[in-house]
Design an enzyme around this catalytic site. Structure first.
Site, mmCIF file in Angstrom:
data_model
loop_
_atom_site.group_PDB
_atom_site.id
_atom_site.type_symbol
_atom_site.label_atom_id
_atom_site.label_comp_id
_atom_site.label_asym_id
_atom_site.label_seq_id
_atom_site.Cartn_x
_atom_site.Cartn_y
_atom_site.Cartn_z
ATOM 1 N N CYS A 32 0.457 3.545 12.310
ATOM 2 C CA CYS A 32 0.489 3.050 10.840
ATOM 3 C C CYS A 32 -0.593 1.905 10.532
ATOM 4 O O CYS A 32 -1.135 0.926 11.235
ATOM 5 C CB CYS A 32 1.412 3.528 11.005
ATOM 6 S SG CYS A 32 2.430 1.256 10.902
ATOM 7 N N GLU A 33 -1.406 2.046 8.971
ATOM 8 C CA GLU A 33 -2.139 1.441 8.460
ATOM 9 C C GLU A 33 -1.287 -0.320 8.505
ATOM 10 O O GLU A 33 -2.318 -0.785 8.216
ATOM 11 C CB GLU A 33 -2.454 1.480 7.303
ATOM 12 C CG GLU A 33 -1.388 1.831 6.070
ATOM 13 C CD GLU A 33 -1.878 2.543 4.816
ATOM 14 O OE1 GLU A 33 -3.461 3.106 4.832
ATOM 15 O OE2 GLU A 33 -1.892 1.893 3.461
ATOM 16 N N HIS A 34 -0.069 -0.496 8.852
ATOM 17 C CA HIS A 34 0.936 -1.486 8.308
ATOM 18 C C HIS A 34 0.858 -2.581 9.235
ATOM 19 O O HIS A 34 0.612 -3.762 9.238
ATOM 20 C CB HIS A 34 2.127 -1.808 7.882
ATOM 21 C CG HIS A 34 2.487 -0.497 6.242
ATOM 22 N ND1 HIS A 34 3.046 0.257 7.238
ATOM 23 C CD2 HIS A 34 1.765 -0.541 5.387
ATOM 24 C CE1 HIS A 34 2.903 0.899 5.272
ATOM 25 N NE2 HIS A 34 1.935 0.158 4.635
ATOM 26 N N HIS A 35 0.809 -2.198 10.439
ATOM 27 C CA HIS A 35 1.085 -3.095 12.292
ATOM 28 C C HIS A 35 0.185 -2.326 13.096
ATOM 29 O O HIS A 35 -0.055 -3.525 13.918
ATOM 30 C CB HIS A 35 2.133 -2.857 12.024
ATOM 31 C CG HIS A 35 3.690 -2.813 11.756
ATOM 32 N ND1 HIS A 35 4.027 -1.913 10.268
ATOM 33 C CD2 HIS A 35 4.264 -4.370 10.977
ATOM 34 C CE1 HIS A 35 5.371 -2.397 10.167
ATOM 35 N NE2 HIS A 35 5.074 -3.549 10.036
ATOM 36 N N GLN B 220 2.558 8.071 6.806
ATOM 37 C CA GLN B 220 3.119 9.801 7.460
ATOM 38 C C GLN B 220 3.027 10.284 6.534
ATOM 39 O O GLN B 220 3.105 11.682 6.124
ATOM 40 C CB GLN B 220 4.122 9.508 8.393
ATOM 41 C CG GLN B 220 4.571 10.801 8.571
ATOM 42 C CD GLN B 220 6.367 10.928 9.008
ATOM 43 O OE1 GLN B 220 6.630 10.115 9.817
ATOM 44 N NE2 GLN B 220 6.957 12.023 8.757
ATOM 45 N N HIS C 56 8.496 6.485 14.479
ATOM 46 C CA HIS C 56 6.972 5.050 14.221
ATOM 47 C C HIS C 56 7.301 3.802 15.218
ATOM 48 O O HIS C 56 8.719 3.300 15.399
ATOM 49 C CB HIS C 56 6.965 4.542 13.386
ATOM 50 C CG HIS C 56 7.249 5.293 11.710
ATOM 51 N ND1 HIS C 56 5.667 5.652 11.166
ATOM 52 C CD2 HIS C 56 7.223 6.765 11.728
ATOM 53 C CE1 HIS C 56 5.825 6.357 10.209
ATOM 54 N NE2 HIS C 56 6.789 7.354 10.567
ATOM 55 N N CYS D 73 6.632 1.252 15.052
ATOM 56 C CA CYS D 73 6.729 0.060 14.969
ATOM 57 C C CYS D 73 8.546 -0.347 13.777
ATOM 58 O O CYS D 73 8.634 -1.959 13.737
ATOM 59 C CB CYS D 73 5.422 -0.388 13.046
ATOM 60 S SG CYS D 73 5.654 0.203 11.679
HETATM 61 N N1 LIG Z 1 6.293 5.373 4.014
HETATM 62 C C1 LIG Z 1 6.045 4.514 4.979
HETATM 63 N N2 LIG Z 1 6.195 3.730 5.450
HETATM 64 C C2 LIG Z 1 5.772 3.366 6.734
HETATM 65 C C3 LIG Z 1 5.303 3.503 7.260
HETATM 66 N N3 LIG Z 1 4.475 3.137 8.280
HETATM 67 C C4 LIG Z 1 5.386 1.925 8.602
HETATM 68 N N4 LIG Z 1 6.723 2.388 7.019
HETATM 69 C C5 LIG Z 1 6.749 0.650 6.472
HETATM 70 O O1 LIG Z 1 5.906 -0.483 6.276
HETATM 71 C C6 LIG Z 1 6.471 -1.093 5.406
HETATM 72 C C7 LIG Z 1 5.995 -2.623 5.922
HETATM 73 O O2 LIG Z 1 6.799 -3.192 5.443
HETATM 74 P P1 LIG Z 1 6.393 -5.030 4.876
HETATM 75 O O3 LIG Z 1 7.560 -5.700 4.572
HETATM 76 O O4 LIG Z 1 5.151 -5.005 4.021
HETATM 77 O O5 LIG Z 1 6.406 -5.241 6.788
HETATM 78 P P2 LIG Z 1 6.945 -5.562 7.601
HETATM 79 O O6 LIG Z 1 7.529 -7.477 7.345
HETATM 80 O O7 LIG Z 1 6.307 -5.602 9.235
HETATM 81 O O8 LIG Z 1 8.260 -5.089 7.552
HETATM 82 P P3 LIG Z 1 9.482 -4.333 9.225
HETATM 83 O O9 LIG Z 1 8.644 -2.825 9.486
HETATM 84 O O10 LIG Z 1 10.742 -4.341 8.289
HETATM 85 O O11 LIG Z 1 9.351 -5.928 9.793
HETATM 86 C C8 LIG Z 1 7.512 -1.323 6.585
HETATM 87 O O12 LIG Z 1 9.067 -1.011 5.649
HETATM 88 C C9 LIG Z 1 7.592 -0.038 7.725
HETATM 89 O O13 LIG Z 1 8.385 0.488 8.036
HETATM 90 C C10 LIG Z 1 4.857 5.179 7.070
HETATM 91 O O14 LIG Z 1 4.468 5.965 7.893
HETATM 92 N N5 LIG Z 1 4.925 5.133 5.658
HETATM 93 ZN ZN LIG Z 2 3.989 0.933 10.829
#
Ligand SMILES: Nc1nc2c(ncn2[C@@H]2O[C@H](COP(=O)(O)OP(=O)(O)OP(=O)(O)O)[C@@H](O)[C@H]2O)c(=O)[nH]1
Ligand SMILES: [Zn+2]
Length: 229
Positions: free
Chosen positions: A115-118, A156, A184, A186
């Protein structure tokens, strides 16, 4: 043609408005930042890992961690190797004029992505179907397409859409249907901590979007569990 992408269900409303036009089948989402990849040396990547080790309170000089920056850099290169692949090389001309016009489905293609966020893994299964317009593609190439787009930093929904776009652009079939089911890390190991949750995304193109019967046939075929393994 319009691709619809849905989360947590495989219904087929068009929620994205994303569309493929013949003149832009390789849109932004297909582009690869490979130039960026090559600008960072292995040593620089290893240095960043060393910094992270220090950041988590570890001693990068202790024996067990000496090779860790190198291992992590290599692992990251592998896990993102899809940036340096091209659709054309991957398909390698394996398109055959069979005159076939019935559904082809390769289901249960396992995939691992990040996942690109984490930058944590998400993994699961992809089901890839198309209805040919005479031409068929080597079956392994469908799995290779899944692999190429998985080996990048992703969400995804985009991954699902990119696979659909790729099959559409190389084959120009009557329709493409993708369903991806993934869990996921994360959401499991950190954050909301919900192991066991599954995210389902779909992308439907052409007849799969236009004809409910075709879509239902596909959804029925991926519901049934094959029994060989
Ligand atoms: N739509 C979508 N969201 C994703 C995917 N992978 C990770 N995420 C979400 O990306 C979001 C990032 O939210 P943020 O609030 O910026 O980050 P965060 O504080 O780490 O969020 P939490 O995971 O809720 O603790 C989270 O809700 C993740 O679940 C994906 O493939 N698709
Ligand atoms: Zn993630």
């Amino acid at each position: 043609m319009t691709i619809s992408t849905n989360t947590n269900g495989v219904k087929n409303e068009d929620t994205t408005g994303f569309s493929i036009r013949p003149d832009r089948t390789l849109s932004y989402s297909q582009s690869t930042p490979s130039q960026l990849c090559t600008e960072v040396s292995d040593e620089e990547m290893m240095g960043a890992v060393r910094t992270m080790l220090l950041g988590v309170g570890e001693d990068p000089e202790r024996e067990g961690l000496l090779k860790t920056p190198k291992r992590v850099a290599e692992a990251m290169r592998f896990l993102t190797s899809g940036y340096s692949q091209s659709l054309e090389d991957l398909v390698n001309g394996a398109i055959f004029d069979e005159g076939h016009e019935e559904m082809v489905l390769v289901r249960d293609i396992t995939f691992f992505s990040m996942c690109e966020h984490h930058m944590l893994p998400f993994m699961g299964r992809a089901h890839v179907a198309y209805i040919p317009n005479q031409k068929v593609i080597g079956l392994s190439k469908l799995a290779r397409i899944v692999e190429m787009y998985s080996r990048r930093l992703q969400v995804q929904e985009r991954l699902t859409r990119q696979i659909a776009e790729a099959v559409q652009s190389v084959l120009e079939p009557q329709g493409v249907a993708i369903v991806m089911e993934a869990t996921h890390m994360c959401m499991a190991m950190r954050g909301v901590q919900k192991p066991g949750s599954w995210t389902v995304t779909s992308a439907m193109v052409g007849v799969f979007q236009d004809e409910q019967k075709t879509r239902e046939e596909f959804l029925n075929l991926i519901r049934h569990q094959p029994s060989f393994f």
